[in-house]
Design an enzyme around this catalytic site. Structure first.
Site, mmCIF file in Angstrom:
data_model
loop_
_atom_site.group_PDB
_atom_site.id
_atom_site.type_symbol
_atom_site.label_atom_id
_atom_site.label_comp_id
_atom_site.label_asym_id
_atom_site.label_seq_id
_atom_site.Cartn_x
_atom_site.Cartn_y
_atom_site.Cartn_z
ATOM 1 N N HIS A 74 0.843 -0.959 -0.042
ATOM 2 C CA HIS A 74 0.035 -0.116 -0.053
ATOM 3 C C HIS A 74 0.765 1.386 -0.137
ATOM 4 O O HIS A 74 1.669 1.234 0.734
ATOM 5 C CB HIS A 74 -0.879 -0.122 1.278
ATOM 6 C CG HIS A 74 -1.922 0.887 1.077
ATOM 7 N ND1 HIS A 74 -1.643 2.105 0.856
ATOM 8 C CD2 HIS A 74 -3.248 0.716 0.977
ATOM 9 C CE1 HIS A 74 -3.123 2.876 1.142
ATOM 10 N NE2 HIS A 74 -3.883 1.802 1.030
ATOM 11 N N ARG A 100 -6.583 10.229 0.116
ATOM 12 C CA ARG A 100 -6.353 10.702 -1.575
ATOM 13 C C ARG A 100 -7.718 10.877 -2.168
ATOM 14 O O ARG A 100 -8.159 11.765 -2.850
ATOM 15 C CB ARG A 100 -5.319 9.827 -2.082
ATOM 16 C CG ARG A 100 -4.019 10.065 -1.674
ATOM 17 C CD ARG A 100 -3.259 9.002 -2.431
ATOM 18 N NE ARG A 100 -3.211 7.709 -1.662
ATOM 19 C CZ ARG A 100 -3.107 6.361 -2.310
ATOM 20 N NH1 ARG A 100 -3.126 6.361 -3.399
ATOM 21 N NH2 ARG A 100 -3.520 5.328 -1.497
#
Ligand SMILES: Cc1cc2nc3c(=O)[nH]c(=O)nc-3n(C[C@H](O)[C@H](O)[C@H](O)COP(=O)(O)OP(=O)(O)OC[C@H]3O[C@@H](n4cnc5c(N)ncnc54)[C@H](O)[C@@H]3O)c2cc1C
Ligand code: SF4
Ligand code: SF4
Ligand code: FES
Lengths: 627, 253
Positions: free
Chosen positions: A249, A269
């Site tokens: 990740h 994000r």
């Protein structure tokens, strides 16, 4: 040996995460008696940590969404190495699985019309993730935990005993899946509390044990992620598929050291968080791969506009699939543009007000404030890649989740392979757990109803018991904690985010050496709740997983999704047609190449041919899918 | 920037045990769980402690730190004085299994006693429409990570084993409140049973539970007090009581 605790069931589910609980509900609804076994307390499995959401094309926020779009996104994310049938079932069934949770009491965040709200996530064309703030996994697991209690209450009314048909055996580790005459007969394990051994007899076993992150040094996974199910399946004669694919990740915490690896949800994000290096450069624009140029903005103005108008602008590159973002951060840090702690900056404070941040990302705010002393409403976070998810896993028949090669064995959730190809999209795991958890429950129930039961033999019991006793009977051997730390160093440096043939070779040798030494592990203290003893078993599993990963990775001479080879950059059509199948002969893992099932015409036709040309050979394109 | 800190760790089992002194290395930014793990890896291989997420999300690492119920993974070493000895002991309200691990099965039994969510029979999957403001009230309680720190601190059961039978505890008062405020739940009289069967009446609103909740759930203000008030209404106002049978939306405000 007949003094050990014994139980008999129709279906045994190993694992109480999302996949295991969903499978258990299904098996109980088929009127079978089900045991759920898990290493932690009920409700604490890894799934509880999932934050961002569950992907399902309900089309509540953008009505253009449907299963076909979700299917396409999933295949793209997996770089077309996915088992197409799993990706198809997943895309088609996810919405029903989410709605079903609502009938069990789940409370998702809402849209203005009062429907389930959906948020943007990397690689998903439309807002698709059903969520509850940033604690979606907790909602999922609690809903199913409470559904199980609801079923138990029903049974209580009918039979007088709440645990008549479904019982949770918490803090119990399974050490062995038992077979007689080639078919499943039960499982063996020990209570973590007392160290006492337990035998479960049943014609079917569903493995739902989750991931393997603890094999690596920097990971978002908890101590439970030791690949037990992967190893148990291998030892029971099942196969693992594509174990070279691990998802790093892109955004784990990097500072302070004690929280290194802990996840920073992708929703940061999705909600507008921007990645920058120490030069202040928004670097992701430099890393948009060719296959994605028409979907991602190449300038800041357009990327910023996308948050307001998604129909007329391309997406910001921060939302590229995870493998791309993780590699980009890795490159920035390697090029000396990283922070002193080896990360980059992720900033959401410039786009959203403090109030909105605290509302949409409450646990992120809490996590950074409490653990790093950073107020994300005012300052950027420091982030870097962390080992998060394993795409590889047990090879299964898509429709039934039956493990290939072992009658009576099933697998679902993160432990199963194929669905996500070489890279999983965020949000696709929670929906995967529900879709294939349910299918495994149905598959196992149908099998169990027809199966003839074979009692577990005394020899099998003796062998399983002897393995548990072994580390206590040795003295002065090695300590499992230090061997585990050594293994993590090897995987981190030699089988990590960027790999080379030479390093993988070294890794394979070193892993074999640790395996040899691990045969000598001895344990201090007694059997009573003894973590050193527990780790000795987990270590054995992690070693098998690491071996399978390294051996698959050395063969795959290309870079795709969660497998990056410095010596073979770029994808290669030849390798897209190959799955790596791991099997175990009792001594070592061997890998064989197996052709990927060909995609049928109706699914092939969902794509623009020009897009497929980026992944497939001219020959495959000419065939236009199989019939 | 490693330094050594002094700790006292409770070790033992159901029958006996006591505090043991250890000196352990500590680094900048670490939490209590980190140093417990270091003790485990270097000095006491068989020290028992529960944990999972190490990020305050799973509620496994509950224990008492200098006498206060806390999550070990969310307790910064920097919150103690440099030379302060940190004492860690198991949750006092529950029987010890070993060292820092207690038998919390009481809570799982109580969970089984709370009647489950009842979905409207004629509302098909996908058909539900709810306002965000309406789901938020229950969502606050669904943040609960089941750390059971509130149960541990509640004086009704902390040192009163005899009350456990008739008292569900704050964790389950918020569960009942959550269902009671759930816009779709159809089961009637949740508040009344909270009072009559789950021991809501034994709570005297000391708010200790709210103070220890790591999720900052306002257990007393938003769940217990409103339920108590409504119970009074429901009990003594026959008209209102009738109303609640007809419409579920009497809710708690
Ligand atoms: C921090 C974090 C955030 C995430 N966020 C998201 C997200 O937003 N969206 C998304 O889709 N995915 C997300 N994921 C991924 C997703 O949460 C996991 O892939 C998923 O929860 C795995 O579920 P599972 O049911 O397969 O297994 P798990 O939930 O891992 O459960 C495994 C179970 O197996 C049991 N078990 C294991 N070995 C044994 C054994 N030997 N004996 C007995 N029991 C055993 C364990 O005790 C546990 O109960 C996230 C993951 C992490 C780590
Ligand atoms: S407010 Fe009630 S439930 Fe909470 S600690 Fe006090 S007595 Fe217990
Ligand atoms: S209400 Fe708070 S203190 Fe009580 S169990 Fe839930 S999270 Fe823990
Ligand atoms: S380990 Fe999960 S809350 Fe502390």
């Amino acid at each position: 040996m007949s003094t050990i605790e014994r139980h008999e069931y129709d279906v045994i589910v190993i694992g109480a995460g999302g996949a295991g609980l969903r499978a258990a509900v299904e098996a109980r609804e088929a009127n079978l008696r089900v045991a759920i076994i898990c290493k932690s307390l009920f409700g604490k499995a890894h799934t509880v940590m999932a934050e961002g959401g569950a992907a399902a094309s309900m089309g509540n926020v953008n009505e253009k969404d449907n299963w076909q779009v979700h299917f396409r996104d999933t295949m793209r994310g997996g770089k077309f190495l996915n088992n197409y049938r799993m990706a198809e079932l997943h895309a088609k069934e996810s919405p029903d699985r989410i709605w079903e949770l609502e009938t069990w009491g789940a409370l998702f965040d809402r849209t203005k019309e009062g429907k389930i709200s959906q948020r943007n996530f990397g690689g998903h064309e439309y807002p698709r993730l059903a969520h509850v703030g940033d604690r979606t996994g907790l909602e999922l697991i609690r809903t199913m935990q409470q559904k199980i209690v609801a079923l138990q209450q029903e049974d209580g009314k009918k039979t007088g005993s709440m645990e008549a048909n479904i019982k949770v055996f918490a803090e119990l580790t399974v050490t062995e899946i038992l077979k007689e005459k080639g078919q499943i007969s039960g499982v063996y394990g020990y209570w973590r509390e007392s160290g006492a051994e337990v035998l479960f007899e049943a014609p079917t076993v569903i493995i739902a044990t989750g991931g393997v992150g603890k094999t690596f040094k920097i990971t978002s996974n908890s101590w439970e992620g030791t690949g037990d199910g992967h190893a148990l399946a291998l030892k029971a004669g099942a196969n693992l598929v594509d174990m070279e694919f691990l998802q790093f990740h892109p955004t784990g915490m990097v500072w302070p050291p004690s929280v290194r690896g802990i996840l920073v949800t992708e929703s940061v994000r999705g909600e507008g968080g921007v990645l920058t290096n120490t030069l202040g450069e928004r670097f992701m624009f430099k890393y948009i791969p060719d296959v994605f140029v028409d979907k991602y903005a190449d300038n800041e103005a357009e990327a910023d506009r996308w948050y307001l108008d998604q129909d007329n602008n391309r997406r910001p590159p921060e939302l590229l699939p995870r493998d791309e973002v993780a590699r980009a951060i890795n490159s920035e840090v390697k090029a000396g543009r990283g922070t002193e702690h080896g990360g980059v900056f992720l900033d959401v404070s410039k786009r959203l007000s403090a109030e909105v941040i605290k509302k949409r990302l409450p646990s992120m705010w809490h996590q950074f404030y409490e653990l790093a002393g950073v107020d994300i409403t005012k300052e950027p976070m420091e982030v870097g890649p962390t080992c998060h998810y394993v795409m590889g896993g047990v090879e299964v028949v898509p429709d039934t989740a039956a493990a290939v090669g072992v009658p009576g064995l099933f697998a679902a959730g993160e432990v199963a392979g194929g669905m996500h190809g070489s890279n999983r999209l965020g949000g696709n795991s929670l929906s995967d757990l529900l879709v294939f958890g349910r299918r495994a429950g149905i598959g196992a129930s149908e099998y169990a109803k027809k199966a003839t039961r074979i009692p577990v033999s005394e020899e099998s019991i003796k062998a399983a018991a002897a393995r548990i006793e072994a580390p206590f009977s040795r003295e002065g051997g090695e300590n499992s904690y230090s061997l585990h730390a050594e293994l993590q160093e090897i995987t981190h440096f030699l089988v990590g985010i960027v790999r080379t043939g030479a390093e993988l070779k070294e890794a394979i040798e070193k892993i074999a050496e640790i395996r040899k030494r691990s045969a000598n592990v001895s344990v201090s203290g007694g059997r009573h709740f003894n973590p050193g003893f527990h780790l000795a078993f987990d270590l054995d599993n992690m070693l098998l997983v690491a071996e399978s990963t390294a051996k698959s990775a050395i063969l795959r001479e290309e870079s795709r999704g969660g497998h990056t080879r410095d010596d073979f950059p770029g994808m290669n059509d030849k390798w897209r047609q190959i799955n790596h199948i791991s099997s175990f002969d009792g001594e070592k893992v061997s890998i064989k190449a197996q052709p990927l099932p060909a995609i049928p015409k109706e699914l092939f036709d969902l794509f623009d041919v020009h897009e497929l040309e980026k992944y497939m050979t001219a020959e495959e394109i000419a065939k236009g899918g199989s019939n | 920037m490693a330094r050594n800190i002094n700790m006292r760790i409770w070790r033992g089992n159901v029958t006996d045990g006591g505090l043991e002194n250890v000196v352990v290395e500590a680094n900048e930014g670490e939490v209590v769980l980190d140093v417990i793990h270091r003790v485990q890896a270097t000095q006491m291989g068989d020290l028992a402690v529960r944990w999972n997420c190490k990020a305050g999300k799973c509620g496994s690492c509950s224990m008492e730190i200098n006498g206060k119920p806390r999550l070990a993974c969310m307790t910064q070493l920097s919150s103690f004085k440099e030379d302060e000895t940190i004492t860690v002991t198991p949750l006092r309200a529950f029987p010890v299994i070993k060292d820092l691990v207690t038998d919390v099965s009481f809570n799982y039994r109580k969970a089984m006693e709370v009647p489950a969510y009842a979905h409207p029979v004629n509302l098909a999957p996908g058909e539900a429409r709810m306002e965000q403001v309406d789901v938020e009230r229950s969502q606050e309680f669904r943040k609960c990570i089941e750390c059971f720190l509130c149960q541990d601190t509640c004086h009704v059961i902390r040192d009163h084993e005899e009350n456990k039978k008739s008292f569900a505890g704050p964790r389950f008062f918020i569960r009942i409140a959550e269902l009671d405020m759930h816009p779709l739940d159809t089961l009637r009289n949740r508040k009344k049973t909270a009072q009559e069967e789950h021991g809501l009446g034994m709570c005297n609103i000391t708010k200790c539970c709210t103070e220890v909740c790591p999720e900052h759930i306002r257990i007393t203000d938003n769940a217990i007090i409103p339920m108590k008030e409504r119970v009074v209404d429901v009990k003594y106002d026959p008209l209102r009581w009738l109303g609640s049978k007809i419409s579920k939306r009497e809710g708690i405000v």
